[in-house]
Design a protein around this motif. Structure first.
Motif, PDB file in Angstrom:
ATOM      1  N   THR A  28      -7.099   4.803  -0.894  1.00 44.36           N
ATOM      2  CA  THR A  28      -8.004   4.048  -1.754  1.00 44.36           C
ATOM      3  C   THR A  28      -7.822   4.503  -3.189  1.00 44.36           C
ATOM      4  N   ASP A  29      -7.632   3.547  -4.105  1.00 47.47           N
ATOM      5  CA  ASP A  29      -7.449   3.933  -5.502  1.00 47.47           C
ATOM      6  C   ASP A  29      -8.789   4.171  -6.181  1.00 47.47           C
ATOM      7  N   GLU A  30      -8.763   4.443  -7.476  1.00 50.70           N
ATOM      8  CA  GLU A  30      -9.975   4.777  -8.210  1.00 50.70           C
ATOM      9  C   GLU A  30     -10.969   3.628  -8.248  1.00 50.70           C
ATOM     10  N   ASN A  31     -10.478   2.404  -8.057  1.00 51.49           N
ATOM     11  CA  ASN A  31     -11.353   1.224  -8.092  1.00 51.49           C
ATOM     12  C   ASN A  31     -11.864   0.840  -6.707  1.00 51.49           C
ATOM     13  N   GLY A  32     -11.501   1.613  -5.683  1.00 53.16           N
ATOM     14  CA  GLY A  32     -11.948   1.323  -4.332  1.00 53.16           C
ATOM     15  C   GLY A  32     -11.058   0.375  -3.568  1.00 53.16           C
ATOM     16  N   SER A  33      -9.928  -0.032  -4.154  1.00 56.78           N
ATOM     17  CA  SER A  33      -9.001  -0.941  -3.472  1.00 56.78           C
ATOM     18  C   SER A  33      -8.124  -0.162  -2.499  1.00 56.78           C
ATOM     19  N   GLU A  34      -7.936  -0.715  -1.293  1.00 54.23           N
ATOM     20  CA  GLU A  34      -7.119  -0.050  -0.279  1.00 54.23           C
ATOM     21  C   GLU A  34      -5.729  -0.676  -0.208  1.00 54.23           C
ATOM     22  N   TYR A  35      -4.752   0.184   0.064  1.00 55.30           N
ATOM     23  CA  TYR A  35      -3.361  -0.251   0.199  1.00 55.30           C
ATOM     24  C   TYR A  35      -2.707   0.530   1.330  1.00 55.30           C
ATOM     25  N   ILE A  36      -1.560   0.036   1.774  1.00 57.82           N
ATOM     26  CA  ILE A  36      -0.698   0.792   2.679  1.00 57.82           C
ATOM     27  C   ILE A  36       0.559   1.122   1.901  1.00 57.82           C
ATOM     28  N   ILE A  37       0.976   2.365   1.977  1.00 52.15           N
ATOM     29  CA  ILE A  37       2.127   2.808   1.220  1.00 52.15           C
ATOM     30  C   ILE A  37       3.419   2.248   1.821  1.00 52.15           C
ATOM     31  N   VAL A  38       4.339   1.845   0.978  1.00 55.94           N
ATOM     32  CA  VAL A  38       5.657   1.370   1.417  1.00 55.94           C
ATOM     33  C   VAL A  38       6.586   2.575   1.520  1.00 55.94           C
ATOM     34  N   ARG A  39       7.354   2.637   2.586  1.00 60.46           N
ATOM     35  CA  ARG A  39       8.340   3.701   2.746  1.00 60.46           C
ATOM     36  C   ARG A  39       9.717   3.102   2.964  1.00 60.46           C
ATOM     37  N   ASP A  40      10.730   3.806   2.469  1.00 61.53           N
ATOM     38  CA  ASP A  40      12.096   3.313   2.617  1.00 61.53           C
ATOM     39  C   ASP A  40      12.635   3.650   4.003  1.00 61.53           C
ATOM     40  N   SER A  41      13.905   3.375   4.218  1.00 62.16           N
ATOM     41  CA  SER A  41      14.506   3.572   5.535  1.00 62.16           C
ATOM     42  C   SER A  41      14.536   5.036   5.962  1.00 62.16           C
TER      43      SER A  41
END
Length: 221
Positions: A28-41
């Motif tokens: 969760t970022d400072e604004n409360g928005s959630e994300y899923i991190i992208v990972r490479d191969s």
């Protein structure tokens, strides 16, 4: 020496703390928005040339969003530091596991601590040759030995192997009431400079944390 350690300039500016959900790293970022991190191969975080972190955007159900073409939607967000998943810390250059019980200080990224042991870990990067800092540490240890005396102060310069590469390390221990600390410094050359891991702990707790074992978790990318 204690003041020197406390004055280490940290290069890591921001921390993003992650939690694991269905195998994905969600934060969760400072604004409360959630994300899923992208990972490479290879399983590494993805950072663009503007030093921004790539993430998947999520819908109201916390699932990855897809475009009309069926591809997952990603974006790049501001990123100047590290991500923390459970006890694993990852930056653009490396990943490592912090010791058991140690906490991440969100006010001072790149700094980890465990108060009951009076123990701290500082990480810094200097864009200069490692030998300069190794020589300075050895001189400092000699000065401390002369100041405190061999009855309460001792030090050793040694090497530690990380992924089949030998790196320089120092350990010094003092039982003086003025400076009741055991400290380790590890020097890991990287690119044109050097990463320095400075670790210290109250001398009576020195055997409770294996900093040599900790440093061996470092994996350079």
């Amino acid at each position: 020496m204690l003041k020197k350690l406390s004055a280490v300039l940290l290069i890591v500016i921001t921390i993003i703390t992650l939690s694991s959900c269905s195998g994905d790293d969600i934060f969760t970022d400072e604004n409360g928005s959630e994300y899923i991190i992208v990972r490479d191969s290879e399983g590494n975080i993805v950072i663009n040339d503007s030093n921004k972190l790539q993430v998947y955007t999520l819908n109201e159900n916390g699932k990855k969003q897809k475009s009309d073409s069926g591809e997952y939607i990603t974006r790049f967000i501001e990123f100047n530091g590290q991500v923390v998943t459970d006890r694993t810390v990852e930056t653009a250059e490396m990943r490592f596991d912090i010791p058991k019980y140690f906490s991440v200080d969100t006010e001072n990224p790149g700094y980890f601590y465990y108060e009951p042991y009076g123990s701290e870990i500082f990480i810094s990067y200097y864009n200069e040759d490692a030998e300069k800092y190794i020589a300075a540490n050895e001189t400092n240890c000699e000065n401390l030995l002369e100041s405190f005396g061999s009855d309460v102060f001792s030090y050793e310069k040694y090497s530690v192997k990380i992924n089949n590469t030998e790196y320089t390390a120092f350990r010094h221990s003092c039982t003086s009431s003025e400076y009741y600390k055991t400290a380790y410094s590890f020097y890991i050359p990287y690119d044109t400079g050097v990463y320095i891991f400075d670790c210290n702990i109250d001398t009576n707790c020195a055997k409770k944390v294996n900093f040599d074992k900790f440093i061996k978790t470092v994996e350079l990318k």
